[in-house]
Write a protein that holds these residues in place. Structure first.
Motif, PDB file in Angstrom:
ATOM      1  N   ILE A   6       2.181   3.737   2.896  1.00 37.13           N
ATOM      2  CA  ILE A   6       2.519   3.721   1.832  1.00 37.13           C
ATOM      3  C   ILE A   6       2.591   2.524   0.966  1.00 37.13           C
ATOM      4  O   ILE A   6       3.439   1.406   1.526  1.00 37.13           O
ATOM      5  N   PRO A   7       1.495   2.022   0.336  1.00 41.57           N
ATOM      6  CA  PRO A   7       1.655   0.891  -0.478  1.00 41.57           C
ATOM      7  C   PRO A   7       2.613   1.176  -1.927  1.00 41.57           C
ATOM      8  O   PRO A   7       2.805   2.179  -2.328  1.00 41.57           O
ATOM      9  N   SER A   8       3.501   0.010  -1.951  1.00 34.86           N
ATOM     10  CA  SER A   8       4.506   0.208  -3.269  1.00 34.86           C
ATOM     11  C   SER A   8       4.575  -1.012  -3.875  1.00 34.86           C
ATOM     12  O   SER A   8       4.648  -2.167  -3.344  1.00 34.86           O
ATOM     13  N   TYR A   9       5.219  -0.748  -5.084  1.00 30.74           N
ATOM     14  CA  TYR A   9       5.324  -1.815  -6.127  1.00 30.74           C
ATOM     15  C   TYR A   9       6.401  -1.358  -7.295  1.00 30.74           C
ATOM     16  O   TYR A   9       5.678  -0.596  -7.811  1.00 30.74           O
ATOM     17  N   ASN A  10       7.581  -1.555  -7.185  1.00 27.35           N
ATOM     18  CA  ASN A  10       8.273  -1.340  -8.328  1.00 27.35           C
ATOM     19  C   ASN A  10       8.350   0.180  -8.638  1.00 27.35           C
ATOM     20  O   ASN A  10       7.876   0.726  -9.720  1.00 27.35           O
ATOM     21  N   VAL A  11       8.931   0.913  -7.650  1.00 28.91           N
ATOM     22  CA  VAL A  11       8.960   2.378  -7.872  1.00 28.91           C
ATOM     23  C   VAL A  11      10.159   3.110  -7.275  1.00 28.91           C
ATOM     24  O   VAL A  11      10.335   3.990  -6.726  1.00 28.91           O
TER      25      VAL A  11
ATOM     26  N   ILE B 264       4.171   3.092   7.716  1.00 32.25           N
ATOM     27  CA  ILE B 264       4.043   1.875   7.369  1.00 32.25           C
ATOM     28  C   ILE B 264       4.097   1.479   6.010  1.00 32.25           C
ATOM     29  O   ILE B 264       2.978   1.825   5.341  1.00 32.25           O
ATOM     30  N   ILE B 265       5.133   0.962   5.167  1.00 26.03           N
ATOM     31  CA  ILE B 265       5.174   0.701   3.980  1.00 26.03           C
ATOM     32  C   ILE B 265       4.843  -0.770   3.708  1.00 26.03           C
ATOM     33  O   ILE B 265       5.362  -1.565   4.485  1.00 26.03           O
ATOM     34  N   VAL B 266       3.997  -0.875   2.794  1.00 30.63           N
ATOM     35  CA  VAL B 266       3.414  -2.294   2.215  1.00 30.63           C
ATOM     36  C   VAL B 266       3.946  -2.443   0.998  1.00 30.63           C
ATOM     37  O   VAL B 266       3.338  -2.001   0.097  1.00 30.63           O
TER      38      VAL B 266
ATOM     39  N   TYR C 272      -5.642  -4.738  -0.356  1.00 31.60           N
ATOM     40  CA  TYR C 272      -5.195  -5.541   0.495  1.00 31.60           C
ATOM     41  C   TYR C 272      -4.058  -4.644   1.602  1.00 31.60           C
ATOM     42  O   TYR C 272      -4.008  -4.790   2.754  1.00 31.60           O
ATOM     43  N   SER C 273      -3.197  -4.075   0.713  1.00 34.43           N
ATOM     44  CA  SER C 273      -2.165  -3.276   1.540  1.00 34.43           C
ATOM     45  C   SER C 273      -2.600  -2.423   2.626  1.00 34.43           C
ATOM     46  O   SER C 273      -2.264  -2.348   3.729  1.00 34.43           O
ATOM     47  N   ASN C 274      -3.492  -1.507   1.942  1.00 40.42           N
ATOM     48  CA  ASN C 274      -4.281  -0.387   3.016  1.00 40.42           C
ATOM     49  C   ASN C 274      -4.951  -0.996   4.222  1.00 40.42           C
ATOM     50  O   ASN C 274      -4.814  -0.319   5.098  1.00 40.42           O
ATOM     51  N   ASN C 275      -5.699  -2.061   3.714  1.00 37.65           N
ATOM     52  CA  ASN C 275      -6.470  -2.529   4.713  1.00 37.65           C
ATOM     53  C   ASN C 275      -5.552  -3.276   6.066  1.00 37.65           C
ATOM     54  O   ASN C 275      -5.685  -2.974   7.301  1.00 37.65           O
TER      55      ASN C 275
END
Length: 444
Positions: free
Chosen positions: A18-23, A45-47, A81-84
């Motif tokens: 789970i990539p995240s930013y200001n959610v 895995i939260i990035v 980048y987060s997912n990789n």
């Protein structure tokens, strides 16, 4: 052997990334849906890209209460980048990518993992439900399937033998992917800034490198289409798509890829290019010159593919092919296309005094038209759809009608068909009901 040993010894069946930013408004619902999965042998895995709105604090609450959840830091501000990073860190046999403003069915991972294991699949995917939130807080859901043809579901497929996968399978998050398959085929995301359409490359590479895949019709994923600031709602679609496809051509050229692979690349490119032309919102004037350069690049590549026999109507749905040809023959640039589209719609709407508008289509295209019409002060009287399951319902208190109600509406009613593929059939349907052509506008 190290990878296989690590997967088997971990006992983890699926790693959820789970990539995240200001959610902050969305992250709890997302994580609750993942934690509640009936498949318990998972890791999460939260990035996070150093969120500043309280998202990180919420994530820490979850990592403290569930040992299966970890948070990593995205130091580049890039979803790719987060997912990789997460795929490399993952210990599961399969990986799932869930966007932090979405949520999933509680049995999604269990059902897909059983199929993946039973048939030794490189990936398996379900359908999804797109939704947006109305003014009263309720949600409108529409089920979206990758294929209209039911024969393509519930069987093992080789993607290269099904070219429509390039235009039908449009999202990375509807399924799970074999981690060993991803690593052995060097499938990675572009690490461009933000969430800049990096899924385009991932989808192309997975579909052209896989040999055993499966699709099921059940919608397990709930996709939020109306979050402000999402990449799909930004005015930078054409630029983001350009960098993704430029990278993919470099990859395929370096690997001397075969014609089947290139056909799928061009088909995906054609649909992506046209998707960049559906918006009717304002374009930042400072970006126009740059966008026009990207427009010319896409047109050159696609015309070249048509000349070389690598792109034709046999690998694109009929409505998409016709729209592509119109765009390729259009003499203006990208910004002019957008202005012409807004002008044409305005002229249609303002041709009749005191007219009201009914939108034929309640999917994503209908949502785009509705938001634009509403924000520009036009009178949207209601919606129409052929889906019997939603007829009689409402969107923002505006009734969803059957097309056979068309002639029962006031004579000043105008109709906007809103669909990527079926707009012509929708127009014919209205005409058959007795609506004059001049009262219908196709938004496709």
């Amino acid at each position: 052997m190290g990878l296989v040993f690590d997967v088997m010894s971990s006992g983890i069946k699926v790693s959820v990334i789970i990539p995240s930013y200001n959610v902050r408004p969305y992250i709890r619902e997302c994580l609750d849906s993942v934690v509640a999965q009936t498949l318990k042998d998972i890791e999460v895995i939260i990035v996070d890209a150093f969120s500043t709105d309280g998202t990180r604090e919420i994530i820490r609450d979850y990592t403290a209460s569930d040992s299966r959840i970890v948070m990593l830091d995205d130091t580049k501000g890039s979803t790719g980048y987060s997912n990789n990073m997460a795929i490399k860190e993952a210990r599961g046999e399969y990986v799932a990518i869930v966007e932090s403003d979405d949520y999933i069915h509680p049995d999604m991972l269990n059902r897909l993992y059983k199929l993946a294991s039973q048939y030794d699949l490189d990936y398996v995917k379900g359908s999804y439900k797109a939704y947006w939130t109305q003014d009263d807080g309720s949600r409108v859901f529409r089920t979206k399937k990758p294929f209209e043809d039911n024969e393509k579901y519930n069987k093992v497929l080789n993607p290269k033998t099904v070219p429509l996968i390039a235009t039908g399978d449009w999202y990375q998050w509807t399924g799970i992917y074999n981690r060993k398959f991803l690593i052995e085929n060097n499938i990675e995301y572009a690490e461009t800034k933000g969430a800049a359409f990096q899924d385009i490359g991932f989808l192309h590479l997975t579909s052209t490198r896989a040999s055993r895949v499966m699709y099921v019709q059940e919608p397990y994923y709930n996709y939020c289409v109306d979050r402000e600031g999402s990449s799909s709602n930004s005015g930078k679609r054409l630029r983001n798509a350009y960098f993704e496809f430029k990278r993919l051509f470099e990859i395929e050229d370096s690997q001397n890829s075969d014609d089947l692979t290139r056909k799928m690349l061009y088909a995906r490119m054609a649909k992506s290019f046209m998707s960049c032309h559906i918006g009717i919102g304002d374009i930042d004037a400072s970006d126009n010159a740059e966008l026009d350069v990207y427009e010319k690049w896409f047109k050159s590549k696609l015309n070249e593919a048509i000349d070389d026999g690598l792109l034709d109507e046999s690998i694109l749905p009929e409505g998409i092919w016709d729209k592509l040809i119109r765009i390729l023959r259009y003499s203006g640039d990208y910004s002019q296309w957008m202005m012409d589209k807004r002008t044409a719609l305005r002229e249609f709407l303002e041709d009749s005094d005191n007219s009201q508008v009914v939108i034929f289509g309640c999917g994503s295209y209908g949502n785009i038209v509705y938001r634009w019409l509403s924000s520009n002060g036009y009178n949207v009287a209601g919606f129409m759809d052929n889906d019997e399951s939603i007829i009689g319902g409402a969107i923002d208190s505006k009734m969803i009608m059957s097309p056979n109600m068309a002639t029962k509406l006031p004579g000043n009613t105008l109709f906007v068909t809103a669909n990527e593929v079926w707009y012509r059939e929708m127009r014919k349907q209205l005409v058959a009901e007795g609506i004059a052509d001049r009262r219908i506008y196709d938004f496709e």
